[in-house]
Design an enzyme around this catalytic site. Structure first.
Site, PDB file in Angstrom:
ATOM      1  N   GLY D 144       0.843  -1.366   0.007  1.00 49.30           N
ATOM      2  CA  GLY D 144      -0.081  -0.062   0.100  1.00 49.30           C
ATOM      3  C   GLY D 144       0.749   1.083   0.103  1.00 49.30           C
ATOM      4  O   GLY D 144       1.928   1.137   0.371  1.00 49.30           O
ATOM      5  N   CYS D 145       0.305   2.537  -0.681  1.00 52.29           N
ATOM      6  CA  CYS D 145       0.971   3.698  -0.577  1.00 52.29           C
ATOM      7  C   CYS D 145       1.304   4.095   0.773  1.00 52.29           C
ATOM      8  O   CYS D 145       2.830   4.321   0.995  1.00 52.29           O
ATOM      9  CB  CYS D 145       0.119   4.620  -1.294  1.00 52.29           C
ATOM     10  SG  CYS D 145      -1.340   4.977  -0.614  1.00 52.29           S
TER      11      CYS D 145
END
Lengths: 330, 330, 330, 330
Positions: D144-145
């Site tokens: 995930g970012c």
């Protein structure tokens, strides 16, 4: 490889020119001039420069940088400072300021607000729009940001439109005002705001008029954005003129100018951080006007991109070498 | 005290109308209609409504809200929904949509893209610009946001300018597109971006043309801003006409319209979150054009502010009662 | 009516203080001091001041303004300038700078970077948070913007949380940096950007520590926004402490502080251009932390709003008189 | 040359992956899947794709795209859609969603809010951070970012810091929320605003915890910006640990991670539109905390950049091939 020197390398147009030189396969840096940063490493301006794969010299004074005898010198200073500049004896010079865009000293008095200190040498410079009027001498005056957007949109149409009544409503990001802090570029005056400025009196009007052959009514506005210009140009076509076809013909071989398909609207997000131009042509439903809209990055096609392109042409290199013609997609 | 009902109270124009009603000394809320929020407390839309000093009823359906028999009903829905609206038998109705701005059904087909379902009743509505053409019936069509900015700038000049060749280049914040999420109002498409849209085909052109008596070339653009419109209007004055003097005379007694002193530029930051209008007049240095620039908040003077003002006039109250005429200074 | 003078009226906090005085039913302007604008009408700062319903005097020098013998003097200058200020013999003084927030001269050397020129008079000033530690003398040090957001969030919890390990991560709009143009507040450095600054070394840490009774780890960041602060505070409650209940009790009678209902998130858009505070309390799903979040306008509750509130208390007026407690709804 | 297919190519992460493939010297496009755009040319998504020098196929349905038997398939869909995905029999798959980041089905119920439809296959996927835990199978879960920003900042420090009390305060641009229009990503809710969301309950917490070996307190906030994440991480070093030295050692050979020199602050403007990471390390003046700050582009290093990097590693290519490691300078 050709050598390149930047005078005023720490301003916006200087830094953007540096960016293009670093990714240019046929240019290497001779000197980086900045009176503010002289003596400091390039990374003091931007830490990413410490990781460059191409050598980046430390800053020197602008005077020292001028002794580098580079093949190309990019002059990235304010109008009045650049006007006093004495060109080196040899090599190409590209002036990104407005100091040499007109041969008429009266223009500087009326529109720029200063008396040109080297008025008798103005004729030695040629004003060069890469796609339309490429440079043919070693002293090159690079167009203004608003000017090149407007000229790319309208110059190929000059004989096909009514020459009186042309209106150009332009909007620019704040980087067009330069990096020196001023009241007008304070974030508190720009964020969540929008306003016109120099209404009917902006200094790019005369260079546009000179390129087109007629005066226009020109009003710039300040966008709450870092980069980009939209110039919305209102013209009346002469009988039967197909303005879209004229633009397509003019830029058929121009990789840095894209005449968009019918119905596609130019927008800043697609040209920001690039040297590309988007042009759109639209008919008004209510009047006989046609609207031609240009989108560029004011620091790209509006400054460093055209400067590199002009330098490439003067050096005999493929014109778009080293340019950024496409940004990130999303 | 007069009672007021809002139909479509949870959209932008509805919520702004609610805001003005809450600070209005002579209006109280009869009903808040919202099919989306029906059954929920007002604070579900905005938690600040829990702290209102004036009573705020819970949301009911729009149909239920219409049974409230209010003295004034504000219709804050989309164009096509509002077009099907059957007005209550009594009371003032102010429609903030475009559904009743023209008496000509063909306008809806050409510019709005739908066939008007109650075309034969259009003549019962009057289009009202508070300062210029105040309402004189109980069914009031409130002007469009771009339209009122342009009309306030140009209507007092209509006889003093050439009626052909008028160009209006307008720029609006994103709230003009309404609260319903769409691709075009997605923050990813708006932030750090700027673009024209509906070039030469925006539905506010005909209502401006109707108010002025001649067609204009109108192009809107989308600003990366929540609120505000700048309309930059390019006109050619007829012999000797003093456009600034005409505007000053027209608005001498209009607290919501400020003709700025010479040299002062309109800007959004001073009108955002207010119902005020700034007008500036400028001469072009290069051509015979004069540029008249209007700045408003599209949700204030461009929607809820004028709606309240029109309602006040229809109710016989001081027109600017309840308006926000000045924002925070800095 | 009480008379009020502003020293440094043309900066952000001065102009915001002026805004509150103009809408304050019990204050009138004695003098507007500004060394930059002295001799010019108030409307030279903002054209809206020409339309004020309350008289607004022309600017005079700060020295002249100090001779006005006002009931309240608002000191709206930079820290170091304000530190050298000699208070008038009588009347209330509210200093919006950091020059009198600590009695300990060492704080100024370590955190502000200057030696306090009037160190022996520091004890005459009282640091006043209107809702928690109201002023009890005539010389009032108004809290810092980050400080008041953090103190309002945490001071009522000081005995209910672990005093070591508290982290406050804060984000502010650019107006917190003042109106004087600087590299850091240039729109080109702020727009479409976000960054931390003075990490672990911001001068508001000691005043927060002094108010809470323990040190915190404090990091500010710069938002691409004009106005507003979010302070996200990470604490560990002691056994069984109900932090929400403690905050609700502390602010039950505080119109300018709103403890939001469970699940409602504080956000800047609801407090911008106001003197209100939003507080939210949230439990972490993964650890034993509770997160208390405060939202204010840095120029409102973070400066001019609290200054007026402190002045009201010192004058014996209802504390929130003249404040803006709610912005426009949408 | 290797062939690459994108499933969900018209969303943000899909389009960014397409961007990297177009500039990748060893990848060619097998198929572009999009159920929304199927049957349309690629330029219907972005007109610049009409000018690509590398062939870009027209969109097909995602089902059709899956039949392309590409060497690498990039899965760019929503979490729940991707969870139902049946991987092709052969070839590398990189899932940019959260659907395969944990082997524990309970995580999806608690943090993602859905029951995983293929829970028994989760173990076949490996979670891969290119610089720290490169992929070692053909089914790759891309981080995930927020997670990759935090993990790059803290994973090399995991044994050198106290594992309880770690706080991560993160801020992201709006593109992290995807391209489908929602209330929360409406420009009217984002522009000139800032707010926390999913406080203490964001679904990236468990993948960070899994990578670090301990839980953290994680709070995300929404910036009024299109692209970029700043993760501000608050840790307490164990005796004598030199956190900067540990990070420098960890990333000495990592071209996409830059540990900034002492005193240089990470900022978004330098990493936006790139696949680079900036890390800064700072000591708190008031407490024993050290602050480690990571800056990335959420669509670059936070999505497409790492996906290409993971694919390169799985294909045996130089890891940073095709990445954008430096943006435009100014």
């Amino acid at each position: 490889m050709y050598s390149a020197t930047i005078i005023g390398a720490s301003g916006y147009s200087g830094q953007e020119t540096l960016d293009r030189i670093l990714r240019h396969p046929e240019l290497e840096l001779a000197a980086l001039g900045s009176d503010t940063y002289a003596g400091q490493p390039a990374s003091s301006l931007d830490p990413r420069l410490a990781r460059s794969s191409k050598p980046v010299p430390a800053f020197v004074t602008n005077a020292d940088a001028l002794t580098s005898a580079a093949d190309v010198t990019f002059l990235c200073q304010g109008h009045e400072t650049a006007a006093a500049f004495e060109p080196p004896a040899n090599g190409i010079v590209v002036d990104l300021s407005g100091a040499h865009r007109s041969n008429d000293p009266a223009i500087y008095e009326q529109w720029y607000g200063f008396s040109h200190p080297r008025a008798d040498e103005l004729a030695a410079w040629t004003y060069a729009v890469p796609e339309l009027t490429p440079p043919d001498g070693r002293l090159i005056a690079n167009p203004g940001c608003y000017a090149i957007a407007t000229i790319l949109a309208l110059a190929p149409l000059a004989r096909a439109i009514e020459t009186s009544g042309v209106v150009v409503d332009a909007k620019s990001g704040v980087s067009g005002a330069g990096r020196v802090p001023k009241d007008a570029s304070h974030a508190g005056a720009v964020l969540d705001n929008f306003k016109p400025y120099r209404v009917g009196s902006h200094q790019h009007e005369p260079e546009i008029a000179s390129a087109l052959g007629f005066d226009i009514c020109f009003v710039p506005h300040l966008l709450p954005i870092r980069r980009g210009i939209i110039a919305t140009c209102y013209v009346v076509p002469r009988d039967g003129a197909d303005l879209r076809a004229l633009l397509q013909a003019a830029y058929a071989d121009a990789p840095a100018v894209d005449v968009l398909p019918e119905g596609v609207l130019p927008e800043l997000s697609r040209v920001q951080q690039t040297d590309a131009t988007e042009l759109g042509v639209f008919e008004d439903q209510a009047t006989d006007r046609v609207i031609v809209i240009a989108a560029i990055d004011n620091l790209g096609k509006g400054a460093a991109g055209s400067a590199i392109q002009n330098a490439n042409i003067a050096l005999g290199i493929e014109p778009t070498t080293g340019l950024r013609l496409s940004g990130v997609l999303a």
